[in-house]
Motif scaffolding. Structure first.
Motif, PDB file in Angstrom:
ATOM      1  N   GLU A  17       8.203 150.345   9.568  1.00  0.00           N
ATOM      2  CA  GLU A  17       9.271 151.014   8.541  1.00  0.00           C
ATOM      3  C   GLU A  17      10.576 151.335   9.129  1.00  0.00           C
ATOM      4  OE1 GLU A  17       7.168 152.922   5.033  1.00  0.00           O
ATOM      5  OE2 GLU A  17       5.522 152.708   5.981  1.00  0.00           O
ATOM      6  N   GLY A  18      10.858 151.123  10.318  1.00  0.00           N
ATOM      7  CA  GLY A  18      11.981 151.152  10.794  1.00  0.00           C
ATOM      8  C   GLY A  18      12.903 149.938  10.536  1.00  0.00           C
ATOM      9  N   GLU A  19      14.105 150.018  11.262  1.00  0.00           N
ATOM     10  CA  GLU A  19      15.173 148.725  10.802  1.00  0.00           C
ATOM     11  C   GLU A  19      16.022 148.925  12.261  1.00  0.00           C
ATOM     12  OE1 GLU A  19      16.934 149.336   7.063  1.00  0.00           O
ATOM     13  OE2 GLU A  19      17.762 147.069   7.179  1.00  0.00           O
ATOM     14  N   VAL A  20      16.374 147.802  12.779  1.00  0.00           N
ATOM     15  CA  VAL A  20      17.281 147.641  13.656  1.00  0.00           C
ATOM     16  C   VAL A  20      18.790 147.110  13.079  1.00  0.00           C
ATOM     17  CG1 VAL A  20      17.759 146.694  16.024  1.00  0.00           C
ATOM     18  CG2 VAL A  20      15.412 147.174  15.355  1.00  0.00           C
ATOM     19  N   PHE A  21      19.854 147.832  13.277  1.00  0.00           N
ATOM     20  CA  PHE A  21      21.184 147.423  12.804  1.00  0.00           C
ATOM     21  C   PHE A  21      22.024 146.951  13.867  1.00  0.00           C
ATOM     22  CE2 PHE A  21      19.726 150.833  10.064  1.00  0.00           C
ATOM     23  CZ  PHE A  21      19.695 150.373   8.659  1.00  0.00           C
ATOM     24  N   THR A  22      23.006 146.091  13.309  1.00  0.00           N
ATOM     25  CA  THR A  22      24.166 145.806  14.261  1.00  0.00           C
ATOM     26  C   THR A  22      25.509 146.242  13.549  1.00  0.00           C
ATOM     27  OG1 THR A  22      25.470 143.914  15.193  1.00  0.00           O
ATOM     28  CG2 THR A  22      24.013 143.123  13.522  1.00  0.00           C
ATOM     29  N   CYS A  23      26.152 147.029  14.124  1.00  0.00           N
ATOM     30  CA  CYS A  23      27.173 147.602  13.511  1.00  0.00           C
ATOM     31  C   CYS A  23      28.529 147.225  14.184  1.00  0.00           C
ATOM     32  CB  CYS A  23      27.191 149.084  13.648  1.00  0.00           C
ATOM     33  SG  CYS A  23      28.781 149.749  12.586  1.00  0.00           S
ATOM     34  N   GLY A  24      29.640 146.516  13.540  1.00  0.00           N
ATOM     35  CA  GLY A  24      30.811 146.110  14.262  1.00  0.00           C
ATOM     36  C   GLY A  24      30.762 144.704  14.637  1.00  0.00           C
ATOM     37  N   ALA A  25      29.842 144.020  14.549  1.00  0.00           N
ATOM     38  CA  ALA A  25      29.719 142.470  15.059  1.00  0.00           C
ATOM     39  C   ALA A  25      28.392 141.883  14.180  1.00  0.00           C
ATOM     40  CB  ALA A  25      29.264 142.491  16.646  1.00  0.00           C
ATOM     41  N   PRO A  26      28.704 140.530  13.876  1.00  0.00           N
ATOM     42  CA  PRO A  26      27.499 139.976  13.235  1.00  0.00           C
ATOM     43  C   PRO A  26      26.529 139.730  14.123  1.00  0.00           C
ATOM     44  CG  PRO A  26      29.418 138.594  13.801  1.00  0.00           C
ATOM     45  CD  PRO A  26      29.913 139.734  13.999  1.00  0.00           C
ATOM     46  N   ALA A  27      25.431 139.844  13.620  1.00  0.00           N
ATOM     47  CA  ALA A  27      24.029 139.163  14.490  1.00  0.00           C
ATOM     48  C   ALA A  27      24.324 137.936  15.117  1.00  0.00           C
ATOM     49  CB  ALA A  27      22.808 139.299  13.521  1.00  0.00           C
ATOM     50  N   PRO A  28      23.811 137.679  16.252  1.00  0.00           N
ATOM     51  CA  PRO A  28      24.005 136.599  17.110  1.00  0.00           C
ATOM     52  C   PRO A  28      23.049 135.332  16.464  1.00  0.00           C
ATOM     53  CG  PRO A  28      23.247 138.446  18.466  1.00  0.00           C
ATOM     54  CD  PRO A  28      23.138 139.014  17.111  1.00  0.00           C
ATOM     55  N   ASP A  29      23.811 134.229  16.676  1.00  0.00           N
ATOM     56  CA  ASP A  29      22.947 133.065  15.989  1.00  0.00           C
ATOM     57  C   ASP A  29      21.669 132.984  17.033  1.00  0.00           C
ATOM     58  OD1 ASP A  29      24.883 132.513  14.129  1.00  0.00           O
ATOM     59  OD2 ASP A  29      25.814 131.332  15.523  1.00  0.00           O
ATOM     60  N   ASN A  30      20.951 132.182  16.557  1.00  0.00           N
ATOM     61  CA  ASN A  30      19.652 131.754  17.313  1.00  0.00           C
ATOM     62  C   ASN A  30      18.687 132.980  17.876  1.00  0.00           C
ATOM     63  OD1 ASN A  30      20.609 129.031  17.141  1.00  0.00           O
ATOM     64  ND2 ASN A  30      21.848 129.336  18.837  1.00  0.00           N
ATOM     65  N   LEU A  31      18.595 133.970  16.942  1.00  0.00           N
ATOM     66  CA  LEU A  31      17.725 135.005  17.327  1.00  0.00           C
ATOM     67  C   LEU A  31      16.308 134.478  17.352  1.00  0.00           C
ATOM     68  CD1 LEU A  31      19.302 137.911  15.388  1.00  0.00           C
ATOM     69  CD2 LEU A  31      19.256 137.834  17.861  1.00  0.00           C
ATOM     70  N   PRO A  32      15.587 135.103  18.029  1.00  0.00           N
ATOM     71  CA  PRO A  32      14.251 134.728  18.233  1.00  0.00           C
ATOM     72  C   PRO A  32      13.685 134.762  16.669  1.00  0.00           C
ATOM     73  CG  PRO A  32      14.380 136.195  19.815  1.00  0.00           C
ATOM     74  CD  PRO A  32      15.539 136.132  19.239  1.00  0.00           C
ATOM     75  N   GLU A  33      12.702 134.134  16.419  1.00  0.00           N
ATOM     76  CA  GLU A  33      12.005 134.027  14.989  1.00  0.00           C
ATOM     77  C   GLU A  33      11.849 135.362  14.444  1.00  0.00           C
ATOM     78  OE1 GLU A  33       8.600 131.877  12.430  1.00  0.00           O
ATOM     79  OE2 GLU A  33       9.044 131.225  14.400  1.00  0.00           O
ATOM     80  N   GLU A  34      11.061 136.456  15.353  1.00  0.00           N
ATOM     81  CA  GLU A  34      10.560 137.584  14.735  1.00  0.00           C
ATOM     82  C   GLU A  34      11.632 138.526  14.665  1.00  0.00           C
ATOM     83  OE1 GLU A  34      10.113 135.982  17.766  1.00  0.00           O
ATOM     84  OE2 GLU A  34       8.907 137.506  19.051  1.00  0.00           O
ATOM     85  N   VAL A  35      12.861 138.402  15.169  1.00  0.00           N
ATOM     86  CA  VAL A  35      13.941 139.301  15.089  1.00  0.00           C
ATOM     87  C   VAL A  35      14.947 139.269  13.975  1.00  0.00           C
ATOM     88  CG1 VAL A  35      16.003 140.095  16.457  1.00  0.00           C
ATOM     89  CG2 VAL A  35      14.073 139.441  17.794  1.00  0.00           C
ATOM     90  N   SER A  36      14.804 140.581  13.545  1.00  0.00           N
ATOM     91  CA  SER A  36      15.856 140.730  12.300  1.00  0.00           C
ATOM     92  C   SER A  36      16.761 141.978  12.454  1.00  0.00           C
ATOM     93  CB  SER A  36      14.846 140.886  11.109  1.00  0.00           C
ATOM     94  OG  SER A  36      15.833 141.297   9.997  1.00  0.00           O
TER      95      SER A  36
END
Lengths: 110, 115, 57
Positions: B59-78
């Motif tokens: 129930e946590g969450e990983v954020f990216t702030c100030g840059a878009p999430a990279p393309d081609n992340l591993p399937e389980e990474v959100s």
């Protein structure tokens, strides 16, 4: 256990703040407070600073620890090279950080 | 024991260990929210991908702030994209805010850093 | 809610933006650790007077 309002958590994540860590811990003791310190990741290099052992003695065995995995990841031997001032039981996991949050009424990261 | 909302701000590429630290708190029944600032992403190894997925499961969450999430992340990474103002508003409800490790370097890392 | 913002170095624009939002409509204090010879006794006093402390890079 409720957080102790007189206990100060010091979570050390940076390898360049030893003067602040020692300064704040000593000031807390002077103020009649109890510091509780956890060193993680690259801050474990600070265990090699001459000021680390006196800091460990100031805090006491229950209230200072380092992340054993971080220590190993940084190349040290967490079995044969336990930092001066610590015992094997103070080579801990991230659960000790959880204990800081649970036990301390105040918190600072360095 | 009260579950706390803990934000771990990662501003330097070499301090993505903050994600592991957030996971450690999630295991201790707190809510861990690592925030990768300004594109200082880790290498998405199997270990890192599993940790990020596990934070979501807890129930946590990983954020990216100030840059878009990279393309081609591993399937389980959100990674949840968030801007600085949104991050500030969310952190008004935080119990603990941890600016982790060091600030971003101003100089470009040399190739030796890749190893 | 009383906030204490502690700075280990001169705050950059991101930090200033976040601090403005965190301090909005709240009592707020600050302490600069990057000056010469910071007064740690004063800092500890401020930490225990605050509800929440954020110590920026």
């Amino acid at each position: 256990m409720a957080a102790d309002p007189n206990k100060l958590a010091i979570f050390v994540t940076s390898p360049q703040n030893m003067t602040h860590v020692v300064g704040i811990a000593e000031a807390a003791v002077r103020a009649g407070k109890k510091p509780m310190v956890f060193f993680t990741y690259k801050s474990v290099h600070l265990t090699k600073d001459a000021r680390f052992k006196p800091l460990a003695e100031l805090c006491g065995e229950e209230d200072i620890a380092i992340c054993a995995d971080s220590y190993t990841c940084e190349g040290y031997d967490s079995a044969k090279d336990i930092p001066a001032g610590l015992t094997a039981k103070q080579m801990r996991t991230q659960a000790f950080h959880g204990a800081l949050l649970d036990e301390c009424g105040k918190y600072i990261v360095l | 024991m009260e579950s706390l909302k803990v934000y771990i701000l990662i501003a330097n590429r070499t301090y993505n260990d903050g994600i592991r630290s957030a996971l450690g708190l999630a295991v201790e029944n707190h809510y861990g929210y690592p925030v990768i600032m300004n594109g200082e992403f880790p290498k998405f190894s199997t270990y890192m991908a599993e940790n990020i997925a596990w934070i979501g499961d807890m129930e946590g969450e990983v954020f990216t702030c100030g840059a878009p999430a990279p393309d081609n992340l591993p399937e389980e990474v959100s990674l949840t994209e968030i801007n600085l103002q949104e991050l500030g508003e969310r952190m008004r409800d935080a119990d603990v805010i941890i600016p982790y490790g060091l600030l971003k370097q101003t100089n470009t890392p040399p190739p030796a850093c890749a190893e | 809610m009383k906030m204490l913002q502690v700075y280990r170095s001169e705050p950059n624009d991101d930090v200033k933006t976040l601090v403005d939002i965190l301090n909005r409509d709240r009592e707020a204090d600050e302490f600069k650790l990057y000056g010469e010879n910071p007064n740690y006794d004063e800092l500890v006093s401020k930490i225990f007077a605050a509800d929440k402390t954020v110590c920026w890079w």
